[in-house]
Scaffold this motif. Sequence first.
Motif, PDB file in Angstrom:
ATOM      1  N   ILE A 123     112.619 -56.579 -36.597  1.00  0.00           N
ATOM      2  CA  ILE A 123     111.830 -57.808 -36.329  1.00  0.00           C
ATOM      3  C   ILE A 123     110.595 -57.586 -37.215  1.00  0.00           C
ATOM      4  CG2 ILE A 123     110.757 -59.145 -34.486  1.00  0.00           C
ATOM      5  CD1 ILE A 123     112.649 -57.975 -32.411  1.00  0.00           C
ATOM      6  N   ILE A 124     110.322 -58.688 -37.662  1.00  0.00           N
ATOM      7  CA  ILE A 124     108.828 -58.796 -38.344  1.00  0.00           C
ATOM      8  C   ILE A 124     107.841 -59.545 -37.453  1.00  0.00           C
ATOM      9  CG2 ILE A 124     107.740 -59.725 -40.565  1.00  0.00           C
ATOM     10  CD1 ILE A 124     110.460 -59.367 -42.069  1.00  0.00           C
ATOM     11  N   VAL A 125     106.685 -59.148 -37.386  1.00  0.00           N
ATOM     12  CA  VAL A 125     105.778 -59.556 -36.604  1.00  0.00           C
ATOM     13  C   VAL A 125     104.614 -60.220 -37.324  1.00  0.00           C
ATOM     14  CG1 VAL A 125     104.258 -59.701 -34.512  1.00  0.00           C
ATOM     15  CG2 VAL A 125     106.322 -58.269 -34.618  1.00  0.00           C
ATOM     16  N   SER A 126     104.180 -61.498 -37.490  1.00  0.00           N
ATOM     17  CA  SER A 126     103.340 -61.849 -38.209  1.00  0.00           C
ATOM     18  C   SER A 126     102.309 -62.556 -37.439  1.00  0.00           C
ATOM     19  CB  SER A 126     103.808 -63.171 -39.218  1.00  0.00           C
ATOM     20  OG  SER A 126     102.966 -63.205 -40.287  1.00  0.00           O
ATOM     21  N   GLY A 127     101.009 -62.750 -38.241  1.00  0.00           N
ATOM     22  CA  GLY A 127     100.027 -63.443 -37.290  1.00  0.00           C
ATOM     23  C   GLY A 127      98.852 -62.596 -37.172  1.00  0.00           C
TER      24      GLY A 127
ATOM     25  N   LEU B 179     108.621 -63.037 -36.127  1.00  0.00           N
ATOM     26  CA  LEU B 179     107.923 -63.799 -34.965  1.00  0.00           C
ATOM     27  C   LEU B 179     106.403 -64.097 -35.295  1.00  0.00           C
ATOM     28  CD1 LEU B 179     107.834 -64.311 -31.689  1.00  0.00           C
ATOM     29  CD2 LEU B 179     106.881 -61.743 -31.630  1.00  0.00           C
ATOM     30  N   MET B 180     106.452 -65.400 -35.257  1.00  0.00           N
ATOM     31  CA  MET B 180     105.263 -65.992 -35.777  1.00  0.00           C
ATOM     32  C   MET B 180     104.063 -65.971 -34.435  1.00  0.00           C
ATOM     33  SD  MET B 180     105.532 -66.285 -38.956  1.00  0.00           S
ATOM     34  CE  MET B 180     103.797 -67.048 -39.615  1.00  0.00           C
ATOM     35  N   THR B 181     103.138 -65.059 -34.476  1.00  0.00           N
ATOM     36  CA  THR B 181     102.039 -65.038 -33.375  1.00  0.00           C
ATOM     37  C   THR B 181     101.031 -66.113 -33.369  1.00  0.00           C
ATOM     38  OG1 THR B 181     100.782 -63.444 -34.164  1.00  0.00           O
ATOM     39  CG2 THR B 181     102.894 -62.854 -33.078  1.00  0.00           C
TER      40      THR B 181
ATOM     41  N   SER C 188     117.622 -71.154 -44.711  1.00  0.00           N
ATOM     42  CA  SER C 188     118.263 -69.757 -44.968  1.00  0.00           C
ATOM     43  C   SER C 188     117.531 -68.802 -43.585  1.00  0.00           C
ATOM     44  CB  SER C 188     118.108 -69.142 -46.072  1.00  0.00           C
ATOM     45  OG  SER C 188     116.798 -69.202 -46.504  1.00  0.00           O
ATOM     46  N   TYR C 189     116.625 -69.109 -43.131  1.00  0.00           N
ATOM     47  CA  TYR C 189     116.167 -68.285 -42.172  1.00  0.00           C
ATOM     48  C   TYR C 189     115.587 -69.105 -40.607  1.00  0.00           C
ATOM     49  CZ  TYR C 189     111.407 -68.930 -43.882  1.00  0.00           C
ATOM     50  OH  TYR C 189     110.199 -69.576 -44.473  1.00  0.00           O
ATOM     51  N   LYS C 190     115.775 -70.530 -40.746  1.00  0.00           N
ATOM     52  CA  LYS C 190     115.253 -71.216 -39.607  1.00  0.00           C
ATOM     53  C   LYS C 190     115.849 -70.748 -38.182  1.00  0.00           C
ATOM     54  CE  LYS C 190     113.903 -75.861 -38.366  1.00  0.00           C
ATOM     55  NZ  LYS C 190     114.084 -77.208 -38.677  1.00  0.00           N
ATOM     56  N   ASP C 191     117.054 -70.265 -38.293  1.00  0.00           N
ATOM     57  CA  ASP C 191     117.834 -69.524 -37.184  1.00  0.00           C
ATOM     58  C   ASP C 191     117.211 -68.488 -36.647  1.00  0.00           C
ATOM     59  OD1 ASP C 191     119.011 -68.338 -39.113  1.00  0.00           O
ATOM     60  OD2 ASP C 191     120.761 -67.993 -38.190  1.00  0.00           O
ATOM     61  N   ARG C 192     116.465 -67.705 -37.352  1.00  0.00           N
ATOM     62  CA  ARG C 192     115.989 -66.490 -36.931  1.00  0.00           C
ATOM     63  C   ARG C 192     114.500 -66.290 -37.195  1.00  0.00           C
ATOM     64  NH1 ARG C 192     119.800 -64.249 -41.565  1.00  0.00           N
ATOM     65  NH2 ARG C 192     120.999 -65.881 -40.680  1.00  0.00           N
ATOM     66  N   ILE C 193     113.661 -67.267 -37.096  1.00  0.00           N
ATOM     67  CA  ILE C 193     112.161 -67.334 -37.142  1.00  0.00           C
ATOM     68  C   ILE C 193     111.902 -67.899 -35.537  1.00  0.00           C
ATOM     69  CG2 ILE C 193     111.943 -69.604 -38.272  1.00  0.00           C
ATOM     70  CD1 ILE C 193     109.509 -68.324 -39.496  1.00  0.00           C
ATOM     71  N   PHE C 194     110.917 -67.327 -35.141  1.00  0.00           N
ATOM     72  CA  PHE C 194     110.664 -67.853 -33.717  1.00  0.00           C
ATOM     73  C   PHE C 194     109.092 -67.819 -33.652  1.00  0.00           C
ATOM     74  CE2 PHE C 194     114.528 -65.294 -33.366  1.00  0.00           C
ATOM     75  CZ  PHE C 194     115.038 -66.047 -32.444  1.00  0.00           C
ATOM     76  N   SER C 195     108.441 -68.866 -32.762  1.00  0.00           N
ATOM     77  CA  SER C 195     106.997 -69.045 -32.575  1.00  0.00           C
ATOM     78  C   SER C 195     106.632 -68.628 -31.244  1.00  0.00           C
ATOM     79  CB  SER C 195     106.812 -70.307 -33.241  1.00  0.00           C
ATOM     80  OG  SER C 195     107.276 -71.187 -31.991  1.00  0.00           O
ATOM     81  N   THR C 196     105.463 -68.221 -31.156  1.00  0.00           N
ATOM     82  CA  THR C 196     104.930 -68.140 -29.819  1.00  0.00           C
ATOM     83  C   THR C 196     103.216 -68.549 -29.746  1.00  0.00           C
ATOM     84  OG1 THR C 196     104.611 -66.372 -27.851  1.00  0.00           O
ATOM     85  CG2 THR C 196     104.186 -65.602 -30.223  1.00  0.00           C
TER      86      THR C 196
END
Length: 550
Positions: free
Chosen positions: A238-242, A306-308, A318-326
Amino acid sequence: MDNAMFCYQCEQTMGGKGCTKMGVCGKTPEVANLQDLLIYQLKGIACYAKPLIDKGELIDKTIVEFVENSLFTTLTNVNFDVEVHIQLLKDSQKIKEALRSKAPKGDYPEEAKYNLSATKQQMLEDAVKAGLMYDKDLNPDIRSLRHTILYGLKGISAYGHQARFINFYSDQVDQFYFRALEAITNDDVGVEELIRWTLRTGEIALEVMRVLDNANTTRYSHPTPHNVNVNIKKGPFIIVSGHDLRDLEMLLEQTDGKGINIYTHGEMLPSHGYEKLKKYKHLVGNYGSAWQNQQKEFDNIPGCILMTTNCLMKPRESYKDRIFSTGVVGWDGVIHIGRDENGYKDFSPVIEKALELGGFKEDEEEKEIMVGFAHKATLSHADKIVSAVKNGDIRHFFVIGGCDGARPGRNYYTKFAEQVPKDCIILTLACGKYRFNKLEFGEVCGLPRLLDVGQCNDVYSAVKIATSLADAFDTDVNSLPLSIVLSWYEQKAVADLLALLSVGVKNMYLGPSLPAFLSPNVLQYLVDTFGLKPISTPEEDLKSCLQQIV
């Protein structure tokens, strides 16, 4: 209405003037106009809150948090979800009505008297009068200063949001949201007073950064130098961004022992300097580079993101199903991870998806960069630094950092860093560092020549380092062998710039272009008062910096 908008709050605004058909960031006119109306509502709330504050009343912290999060939601590359904005607008009306019932009677501005319409279409029609350029006859310098303050507030709200998530806040900052929003709504506040409000915004930006620094260092300990692997490892990930360290901490706790590698991304890179996060062995490295490369770097990736906080770009299919926001981040169709009443977030959907996708098939050879030179770590070498400067072994310090972006010309910062003489030290922060942080700079006097100070909010660290060195030399910051070269993109950079101006820092370089919301007169004031300079060429600017008299 569907095809009309105006936004010029970021550096990449269309033609350097303003986005009118679609935001360069991906913001639609619909979202842009709803955001304008939300700001309009916040101004109305502030008009009722200010007299209550003046009477000594404390505004309920749930209202403060709402205003803070709403400001943050409208910051560039944060939230693009129409329904989120509709709900915020509805909530704003309830708050406005509650404050209206308590505020003293009087003649309030239209922003206060306005009542939200019932439907989205009506809201969009109402948003016309909330537009940045609606009052065609407004003095352009007043408009410029009002918008500068507003964008500074948006930057402040991002830092305040981070700190509040781990239960740190400042009453001074909380009250300022309302006082400043009222001031930029009040027609009796003229140019000179707005200049004072602009510098006061910088003071509050520094204060909220101090609070956030205290929050992060209290919870996670002071950063110390650590090497960070920037290549990939085999296995699910899992890549954590933000920017939000608490989100990263919760994810690390929930993935511990599950065979999932955690990578930081973008401005989350400095988290590797914190011992209480670094203790998790599955925090294995940093993936990719700055935010504006995410569509390419996340393309068909066999893991989750995961976009924090900001900066979110339109996800590719190509990745919309595997990117999550919080947090306040959002995009229509992207799964959002909420929080419970205690602030806890259940990241099970992200974890399950990461395990399903399987991850990278093999390791890459490790490559490391160093982070962790915030104020405590850097100032632990103060005696050595002062001695080296006095002996002529260290000639100059350069702060090169800020927001990165996609506009051509940002290679200026790479070239500038590469040309800095080997007897000089570079301090860098925010995602602008990705322009050069994987290059080899070596050492000077036993210290790395490139010191990663941290995230964008760690301008506080840079100020603390500079003022401490100035004290050691019995001088002021502007007399140090120090030059500041800033890149800006969004509104946190505006808050950072105002923070530096508020403590009297002069002769800074700013680029790659100047803000479109600065009127010629306001820009001239900054040039005359603070010596603010637009960047030119790396060679010319470097020569000018090194000619500075100590």
